[in-house]
Design an enzyme around this catalytic site. Structure first.
Site, PDB file in Angstrom:
ATOM      1  CG  ASN A 183     -27.255  37.244  26.917  1.00 15.62           C
ATOM      2  OD1 ASN A 183     -27.191  38.134  27.753  1.00 15.62           O
ATOM      3  ND2 ASN A 183     -27.416  35.967  27.226  1.00 15.62           N
ATOM      4  CG  HIS A 218     -23.176  33.164  34.576  1.00 18.18           C
ATOM      5  ND1 HIS A 218     -24.293  32.711  35.246  1.00 18.18           N
ATOM      6  CD2 HIS A 218     -23.494  33.162  33.260  1.00 18.18           C
ATOM      7  CE1 HIS A 218     -25.252  32.440  34.370  1.00 18.18           C
ATOM      8  NE2 HIS A 218     -24.783  32.708  33.154  1.00 18.18           N
ATOM      9  CD  GLU A 246     -27.398  33.739  30.748  1.00 20.91           C
ATOM     10  OE1 GLU A 246     -26.563  32.924  31.202  1.00 20.91           O
ATOM     11  OE2 GLU A 246     -27.700  33.786  29.540  1.00 20.91           O
ATOM     12  CG  ASP A 248     -25.021  32.518  38.413  1.00 20.74           C
ATOM     13  OD1 ASP A 248     -23.931  33.005  38.072  1.00 20.74           O
ATOM     14  OD2 ASP A 248     -25.575  31.595  37.773  1.00 20.74           O
TER      15      ASP A 248
HETATM   16  O1  G3I Z   1     -33.067  17.699  28.596  1.00 23.92           O
HETATM   17  C1  G3I Z   1     -32.097  16.741  29.038  1.00 23.92           C
HETATM   18  C2  G3I Z   1     -32.774  15.552  29.660  1.00 23.92           C
HETATM   19  O2  G3I Z   1     -33.531  14.899  28.675  1.00 23.92           O
HETATM   20  C3  G3I Z   1     -31.708  14.618  30.231  1.00 23.92           C
HETATM   21  O3  G3I Z   1     -32.325  13.566  30.918  1.00 23.92           O
HETATM   22  C4  G3I Z   1     -30.815  15.375  31.198  1.00 23.92           C
HETATM   23  C5  G3I Z   1     -29.677  14.498  31.735  1.00 23.92           C
HETATM   24  O4  G3I Z   1     -28.545  15.279  32.084  1.00 23.92           O
HETATM   25  O5  G3I Z   1     -30.240  16.463  30.532  1.00 23.92           O
HETATM   26  C6  G3I Z   1     -31.200  17.385  30.062  1.00 23.92           C
HETATM   27  O6  G3I Z   1     -30.538  18.454  29.462  1.00 23.92           O
HETATM   28  C7  G3I Z   1     -29.921  19.361  30.328  1.00 23.92           C
HETATM   29  C8  G3I Z   1     -30.478  20.736  30.008  1.00 23.92           C
HETATM   30  O7  G3I Z   1     -29.806  21.719  30.780  1.00 23.92           O
HETATM   31  C9  G3I Z   1     -31.963  20.828  30.264  1.00 23.92           C
HETATM   32  O8  G3I Z   1     -32.238  20.609  31.618  1.00 23.92           O
HETATM   33  C10 G3I Z   1     -28.416  19.356  30.089  1.00 23.92           C
HETATM   34  O9  G3I Z   1     -27.865  18.124  30.514  1.00 23.92           O
HETATM   35  C11 G3I Z   1     -27.747  20.487  30.816  1.00 23.92           C
HETATM   36  O10 G3I Z   1     -26.389  20.564  30.413  1.00 23.92           O
HETATM   37  C12 G3I Z   1     -28.431  21.795  30.468  1.00 23.92           C
HETATM   38  O11 G3I Z   1     -27.806  22.810  31.197  1.00 23.92           O
HETATM   39  C13 G3I Z   1     -28.172  24.130  30.855  1.00 23.92           C
HETATM   40  C14 G3I Z   1     -26.999  24.848  30.193  1.00 23.92           C
HETATM   41  O12 G3I Z   1     -27.346  26.203  29.956  1.00 23.92           O
HETATM   42  C15 G3I Z   1     -26.623  24.176  28.892  1.00 23.92           C
HETATM   43  O13 G3I Z   1     -25.699  24.897  28.191  1.00 23.92           O
HETATM   44  C16 G3I Z   1     -28.538  24.840  32.152  1.00 23.92           C
HETATM   45  O14 G3I Z   1     -29.736  24.268  32.682  1.00 23.92           O
HETATM   46  C17 G3I Z   1     -28.756  26.331  31.899  1.00 23.92           C
HETATM   47  O15 G3I Z   1     -28.857  26.998  33.121  1.00 23.92           O
HETATM   48  C18 G3I Z   1     -27.562  26.904  31.149  1.00 23.92           C
HETATM   49  O16 G3I Z   1     -27.815  28.263  30.881  1.00 23.92           O
HETATM   50  C19 G3I Z   1     -26.773  28.976  30.201  1.00 23.92           C
HETATM   51  C20 G3I Z   1     -27.443  30.046  29.363  1.00 23.92           C
HETATM   52  O17 G3I Z   1     -28.392  29.471  28.513  1.00 23.92           O
HETATM   53  C21 G3I Z   1     -26.412  30.833  28.576  1.00 23.92           C
HETATM   54  N1  G3I Z   1     -25.380  31.360  29.425  1.00 23.92           N
HETATM   55  C22 G3I Z   1     -24.739  30.414  30.308  1.00 23.92           C
HETATM   56  C23 G3I Z   1     -25.776  29.667  31.130  1.00 23.92           C
HETATM   57  C24 G3I Z   1     -25.107  28.728  32.110  1.00 23.92           C
HETATM   58  O18 G3I Z   1     -24.432  27.698  31.430  1.00 23.92           O
END
Ligand code: G3I
Length: 454
Positions: A183, A218, A246, A248
């Site tokens: 992926n 994306h 994914e 959007d």
């Molecule tokens: O879990 C912590 C939480 O404890 C804390 O309080 C909070 C404060 O910022 O952060 C939380 O973690 C966040 C996590 O999502 C869970 O919600 C991270 O900051 C945040 O950076 C993270 O973002 C995710 C991102 O992947 C990380 O790489 C997005 O939700 C998610 O949509 C995104 O998804 C990725 C796919 O897996 C792979 N392809 C790209 C896509 C978009 O980046």
């Protein structure tokens, strides 16, 4: 089981007007990335997903930092919550993801090559064993290519290039019933990155280790790659499933009406690509509502990338996806009430449709902001199918069209002629298509429209 009964009766009651009914009829998944917090705390979120989607992916809770936060200690509870929700609502689950350079715990990054290999294989084996039979397909490796070569991740640095094959071997052994995917993003079109994956896919297929290729998608508004279908088809021709994993479509904020219409076309194009490829297993949108999306956090100034507004009303992109799946946008209570800017349904003031040959048409005023308005044109086929249509009407009081989508328009004074643009020419007997739309100047109007089929 009470939850399952509720979701299914909702689904069947509106069989013509849900994404999942359309996707079921097409034989593909329409999936959404699920946020665990909202799944636990927001019943509208749960009901909308159960009604509209036939498949789910965990947005975060099946990633390595969530599942194995310290070595050998597995936390499956949040993932179990999603699997249970999916099973109660007759949905499949796509697993995301086992080996990724992001959202991996720090403990694994410090291991030596052989210890890391053992830890990686143990993570894959334990995780896939736990959900064996529950997960239709897994993103075994995620984003392992950068440009035209293997990404210089901590995985590559510690283990060398063979780690990808080792990951697939462990995955195949752990759950032989699951489809195994690679992926990545920015591989929707033909380019050096997708070429690299194409080579890797050939190699893994020859060893019986790969079943599918995931194209994250994306996308930026108006930028669906012209050769996306050709690109996905070449992977399908290797005997692989292909999947939009994914999706959007981000817009520079604030999003105008025209941009939301362009976004609808972009979504429609991507769905059309999937339904045109026999081995496309489905399309996943990366979140439900615009406010749930990762986009504004990462791409400053961009947003509005998904199918739903934050109050759970649907966007034009939703209607476009529904139509691309063969459904008809709802005009009943399946859509949550619109916000205050939309005038109430004006069925009483809309003249009854008049037919000419095999079709009838009406102009629906869907929005009126004073200085302009938006009309959607609904065309209904009569007893026989329509293949091509031309509409004629006369504006009652000086209106004009300032922009339009999905129709060829010509105007002479107050007379307007609109005809199909090919892909929206065909309407099955008795079906209504939300065929095209426009932004109008002056005061809104619903003049009588003549529809000529053929
Ligand atoms: O879990 C912590 C939480 O404890 C804390 O309080 C909070 C404060 O910022 O952060 C939380 O973690 C966040 C996590 O999502 C869970 O919600 C991270 O900051 C945040 O950076 C993270 O973002 C995710 C991102 O992947 C990380 O790489 C997005 O939700 C998610 O949509 C995104 O998804 C990725 C796919 O897996 C792979 N392809 C790209 C896509 C978009 O980046």
């Amino acid at each position: 089981m009470a939850g399952a009964g509720l979701a299914l009766s909702t689904q069947f009651a509106h069989a013509q007007s849900t994404l999942r009914a359309g996707a079921d009829a097409q034989g593909i998944d329409i999936a959404v990335a699920v946020n665990d917090n909202l799944l636990q705390n927001d019943s509208t979120y749960r009901n909308t997903i159960a009604t509209q989607f036939n498949s789910v992916t965990a947005e975060n809770v099946m990633k390595m930092d969530a599942v194995e936060p310290s070595q050998g200690n597995f936390n499956f509870a949040p993932g179990d919550r999603l699997v249970q929700f999916a099973q109660q609502n007759d949905m499949s689950v796509h697993g995301h993801t086992l080996v990724w350079h992001n959202q991996s715990p720090n403990w694994i990054k410090n291991l030596s090559g052989s210890a890391m290999r053992q830890a990686m294989e143990n993570h894959i084996t334990t995780t896939m064993n736990h959900w064996e039979g529950d997960i239709a397909g897994w993103d075994v490796v995620n984003e392992v290519v950068d440009g035209g070569q293997l990404r210089n991740s901590f995985w590559l640095q510690a283990m060398g290039p063979d780690y990808i094959q080792w990951a697939f071997e462990a995955a195949r052994a752990a759950d032989p019933s699951a489809d195994l995917y690679m992926n990545d993003y920015s591989i929707e079109g033909i380019n050096s990155k997708s070429d690299k994956y194409y080579q890797m896919a050939q190699d893994l297929v020859s060893q019986g280790l790969l079943d599918g290729m995931g194209f994250q998608s994306h996308l930026i508004l108006g930028q669906v790659p012209g050769n996306m279908e050709q690109n996905l088809q070449r992977f399908a021709d290797l005997g692989l499933k292909v999947r939009i994993t994914e999706l959007d479509v981000r817009i520079q904020m604030p999003a105008s009406q025209q941009e939301l219409q362009q976004q609808a076309q972009d979504y429609q194009r991507v769905i059309d690509i999937c339904t045109s490829i026999a081995d496309c297993s489905g399309v996943t949108v990366w979140g439900l509502r615009d406010g749930d999306s990762w986009v504004p956090d990462v791409f400053s100034g961009y947003g509005a990338p998904l199918l739903y507004n934050d109050n759970y009303t649907t966007k034009p992109a939703y209607d476009a996806v529904l139509e691309a799946l063969g459904g008809t946008p709802p005009d009943d209570d399946t859509t949550p009430p619109d916000d205050d800017t939309t005038p109430p349904d004006d069925d009483d003031t809309t003249p009854p449709p008049t037919g000419d040959g095999d079709c009838t048409a009406v102009i629906d005023v869907v929005n009126d902001w004073g200085s302009g308005w938006q009309g959607n044109v609904m065309i209904t086929a009569g007893d026989s199918a329509v293949s091509g249509w031309t509409l004629n009407w006369t504006w009652p009081s000086g209106q004009s069209i300032t922009s339009s989508w999905n129709a060829d328009i010509s105007s002479s004074g107050s007379s307007v002629t609109a005809s199909d643009v090919g892909w929206n020419a065909d309407i099955a007997a008795g079906q209504t298509m939300n065929a095209w739309g426009f932004v109008g100047s002056g005061s809104s109007a619903s003049p009588q429209v003549t529809c000529t089929a053929g």
